[in-house]
Design a protein around this motif. Sequence first.
Motif, PDB file in Angstrom:
ATOM      1  N   LYS A 144       0.934  -1.164  -0.074  1.00  0.00           N
ATOM      2  CA  LYS A 144      -0.101   0.201   0.004  1.00  0.00           C
ATOM      3  C   LYS A 144       0.914   1.221   0.164  1.00  0.00           C
ATOM      4  N   ARG A 145       0.477   2.043  -1.018  1.00  0.00           N
ATOM      5  CA  ARG A 145       1.320   3.380  -1.112  1.00  0.00           C
ATOM      6  C   ARG A 145       0.634   4.673  -0.487  1.00  0.00           C
ATOM      7  N   LEU A 146       1.555   5.397  -0.169  1.00  0.00           N
ATOM      8  CA  LEU A 146       0.853   6.709   0.337  1.00  0.00           C
ATOM      9  C   LEU A 146       0.607   7.715  -1.039  1.00  0.00           C
ATOM     10  N   LEU A 147       0.360   9.008  -0.705  1.00  0.00           N
ATOM     11  CA  LEU A 147      -0.123   9.964  -1.606  1.00  0.00           C
ATOM     12  C   LEU A 147       0.958  10.461  -2.572  1.00  0.00           C
ATOM     13  N   LYS A 148       0.665  10.392  -3.876  1.00  0.00           N
ATOM     14  CA  LYS A 148       1.570  10.850  -4.868  1.00  0.00           C
ATOM     15  C   LYS A 148       1.611  12.202  -4.803  1.00  0.00           C
ATOM     16  N   PHE A 149       2.055  12.791  -6.099  1.00  0.00           N
ATOM     17  CA  PHE A 149       1.989  14.176  -6.382  1.00  0.00           C
ATOM     18  C   PHE A 149       0.704  14.808  -6.373  1.00  0.00           C
ATOM     19  N   SER A 150       0.189  15.534  -5.494  1.00  0.00           N
ATOM     20  CA  SER A 150      -1.135  16.120  -5.685  1.00  0.00           C
ATOM     21  C   SER A 150      -1.206  17.465  -5.393  1.00  0.00           C
ATOM     22  N   PRO A 151      -1.847  18.271  -6.313  1.00  0.00           N
ATOM     23  CA  PRO A 151      -1.864  19.575  -6.341  1.00  0.00           C
ATOM     24  C   PRO A 151      -3.342  20.125  -5.568  1.00  0.00           C
ATOM     25  N   ASN A 152      -3.370  21.158  -5.318  1.00  0.00           N
ATOM     26  CA  ASN A 152      -4.971  21.706  -4.881  1.00  0.00           C
ATOM     27  C   ASN A 152      -4.799  23.179  -4.988  1.00  0.00           C
ATOM     28  N   VAL A 153      -6.090  23.638  -5.029  1.00  0.00           N
ATOM     29  CA  VAL A 153      -6.277  25.205  -5.362  1.00  0.00           C
ATOM     30  C   VAL A 153      -7.610  25.153  -4.520  1.00  0.00           C
ATOM     31  N   MET A 154      -7.213  26.718  -3.889  1.00  0.00           N
ATOM     32  CA  MET A 154      -8.597  27.158  -3.128  1.00  0.00           C
ATOM     33  C   MET A 154      -8.843  28.550  -3.406  1.00  0.00           C
ATOM     34  N   LEU A 155     -10.079  28.851  -3.259  1.00  0.00           N
ATOM     35  CA  LEU A 155     -10.612  30.357  -3.476  1.00  0.00           C
ATOM     36  C   LEU A 155     -11.579  30.636  -2.326  1.00  0.00           C
ATOM     37  N   ARG A 156     -11.457  31.868  -1.473  1.00  0.00           N
ATOM     38  CA  ARG A 156     -12.270  32.222  -0.584  1.00  0.00           C
ATOM     39  C   ARG A 156     -12.647  33.886  -0.668  1.00  0.00           C
ATOM     40  N   PHE A 157     -13.830  33.756  -0.212  1.00  0.00           N
ATOM     41  CA  PHE A 157     -14.571  35.164   0.116  1.00  0.00           C
ATOM     42  C   PHE A 157     -14.810  35.410   1.381  1.00  0.00           C
ATOM     43  N   GLU A 158     -14.242  36.360   2.127  1.00  0.00           N
ATOM     44  CA  GLU A 158     -14.591  36.911   3.609  1.00  0.00           C
ATOM     45  C   GLU A 158     -15.008  37.932   3.712  1.00  0.00           C
ATOM     46  N   TRP A 159     -16.139  38.319   4.743  1.00  0.00           N
ATOM     47  CA  TRP A 159     -16.589  39.473   4.924  1.00  0.00           C
ATOM     48  C   TRP A 159     -16.510  39.619   6.345  1.00  0.00           C
ATOM     49  N   ARG A 160     -16.568  40.794   6.968  1.00  0.00           N
ATOM     50  CA  ARG A 160     -16.871  41.178   8.214  1.00  0.00           C
ATOM     51  C   ARG A 160     -17.402  42.473   8.510  1.00  0.00           C
TER      52      ARG A 160
END
Length: 867
Positions: free
Chosen positions: A851-867
Amino acid sequence: MGVWIFSFAQTEILIHLEAEDIPLVDVFQQLEKEYEISFSYNPELIEEYRVTTKLIREPLEHALEIILNPFPLKYELVEQEYILISKDDKKIPTNPNVLSLCGKVYDALTKEPLEFANVFIANSNLGVATNGKGAFNIQGNFDLTDSIEVRFLSYKTQQFLVKEYQGEPCFDVYLELEEYESTPIVVTDYLLDGMYLRNNSDEVKIQPDKMNVLPGQAEPDVLYTVQLLPGVNSPDESASKIHIRGGTPDQNLILYDGIPMYHSGHFFGSISAFNPYVVEEINVWRGGYGAEYGGRVSGVVDIKSQGDIPEKIKGGVGLNFTHTDAHAIIPFFENKSALMFSFRRSITDVWESPTFAQLKNKVFQGTKINDNAEEEEEEENEIELDSKFNFYDAHLKWLLEPTSKDKIFVSFFSGNNNLDYSVENSVDELDVADQLRLKNWGISGSWKRNWNEKWSSEWLGSYSHFNYVYRLAIENDSIETNLENTTKTNTISDWRIQWMHQYLIQDHHTIKGGVLWNALKIGFDIDEVYLFEDNFENEESVQGNITTGFLDYSFQKKKIFLHLGLRYNRYQNHYWEPRFSLHYQALKSLKFKLHGGINHQFVSQLVELDFNNLGINNEIWVLSDKNDPIIQGQQIAAGFIYIKNGWQIDVEGYLKRLNNITSLSTSFGTLANDNFSTGKSEIWGIDILLKKRWKKYRTWASYTYGVANYSFPEISSKSFPSFHDLRHQFQWIHMYKMKNMEFSLGWSFHSGLPYTPLQSETTRIVLDDNEEYIYSDPVLGEINSARLDKYHRLDFSYMYTYTPIKVDHWKIKMGCSINNIYNRNNIFSNTYQQNIQEEDAEEISVLEIEKRLLKFSPNVMLRFEWR
């Protein structure tokens, strides 16, 4: 005329200002022009004000307080570069006979706000207590010549005249600890911003909203953050399966708003089940926790969601390659109450992103899900697969502060994981459907009361429910009926009621005590119905009540901090748990620490390899009874912490002994029987942390040498390494912040995990329906006597925050991350399986499953926050 000179100390802006009768608008314009900061204001609001003041190397925020002090104005600081100026109605009294003062109370060393500090008018009954942000607002009929006193447990009382601050902006009060001349070490950025080491050095406090971007994480993950600490790791790279100093995940107590969590991850532990954007703080103990915590023999992770009522609505929405989320906190009832909600849901059933594809390959490798997918590609039109997976978590919380001395909340949480998998085989005329449901939900309520400056109380009630349901249905198309129907369930019901008090006996002596009633019911049910065979049914349910009393005593004076605790549990017998912690400050920059104690665990997990027929290892929760003995843990740790000239060195050695741990013998790679085995574990090691910070760049390296051995007489005549035994662990983290951009890079390394090697194999012939089959059986060597290849991985993250200059009440965050940049092939486990072949097969051999672990893995996020 005026002269402004800015200098920089690390990342803090210091101001030197000499101004005599200068228009306030000119002050703002000059600062904007020369020092790369921006003010947003209505010119008509400030046109009549002029500034006369003298400042020498004052921090920016304090300088703004002084500059705006004489005027009915307030400011908001956004990302150090943008400052919003607005009208402050609190400085304009509506009743001329009523005076008003507002401010915040902080610890003078850590700069952390002090909740429930007492602020009152001397020689009167007029007073208030600070809220969760250390803020207070006191109004009433008092004179300018009256004195105001600010008091808090173990801190020196501060006193000043009303006339010093009346009519001025809200001011800050910094309280010093008693015997402050000893200057105790307090670490306000243990590893990074938002991570604090408490005065007694046993507890680490983490505030996710103040933290930097972490390597390999496009956005914060509550439990991955905990794994940054030395001695904390997850050998299978999961978020929720945390091992603290050689212990197993079930040996950690995880609380969320006081609710015990029995399943704290999504997608089989790949992602934490808690929304980081509503988590206010995470308190972690790797050992040395007080007597108020119990029921586990390793560590404690106490997670608290937002507990303060904001002045106005704030929230956010976000999206990444695995899920989307939304949250908000809405104040009402004149800011004495608020409602908070959050919701996260996977997008995996809509779009299989590259990130999810890698997680899926890691989780389902070696299972029939991946095997059938490969077979489907090879045999066109013969096999049809349908796989659906999704998860979500929801959180609803109501906050109420009816008086300055009371805080009430009710919190509801639910985390769900759903997997539906089906196979249609047109050749065999078989339809196989698997359904898996994992759910942990709970509710809690709390009332905190600050009776006076010495006495406070808390009442807490909670209910936690864990439900695991697996269903398997096998249908034959030719006879249109089910050949097999299997249902397996594991359920937990956990009721808790706790009553706790804290009292300051004298200036240096504090006592905390309480009682806890805990009702538990845990069930495990297997129901198998066959068409041509005998049915099988097994239902087990164990329930019990645990009554607990606990008492803590703390003494802090000059160079010594001493903590003594005693916990008593009544469950089928009497269990006493003494604990202690001692810290001695030998020098201004050097502190020694020692802590230890005894713990008992009444609820634990067993590992069954074929719990759900999907090939996914699952843990069965059980409550100790006469067949499953109570786990006893003993641990002791000693070390020191040294801080000087920006360097930080933290060293701690530890020893733990665990008795009556229970597991299935198959979990050790043997093929003997599936009976439960009882044994013990001995764990010892040392954690070393070295950190340095240069202005906007910081780096730290941590190293752990640890040994975790098992002794199971029914399995082996001698001790052997535990499955999670990692002798060498090393982390090297780099972080850099440049204006509104953040970068982080981290390299992780550890020794290969142990496994049981193949010694030889045997073959045998079996007759079945007049057909001969050849079985190849593995003969295994000594348990966990071999090790896999070394593990190492490089991760990267980037975050950009955009805040409009003229609109500071909202911002946009964009980020990306890469796990395993150089695509290292890390192996997590190595097991063997019987191989069955027909008589005329050319080659017969045992199947080896890696059993092998995580290979090359990209991720992208976008957030909008207000206060």
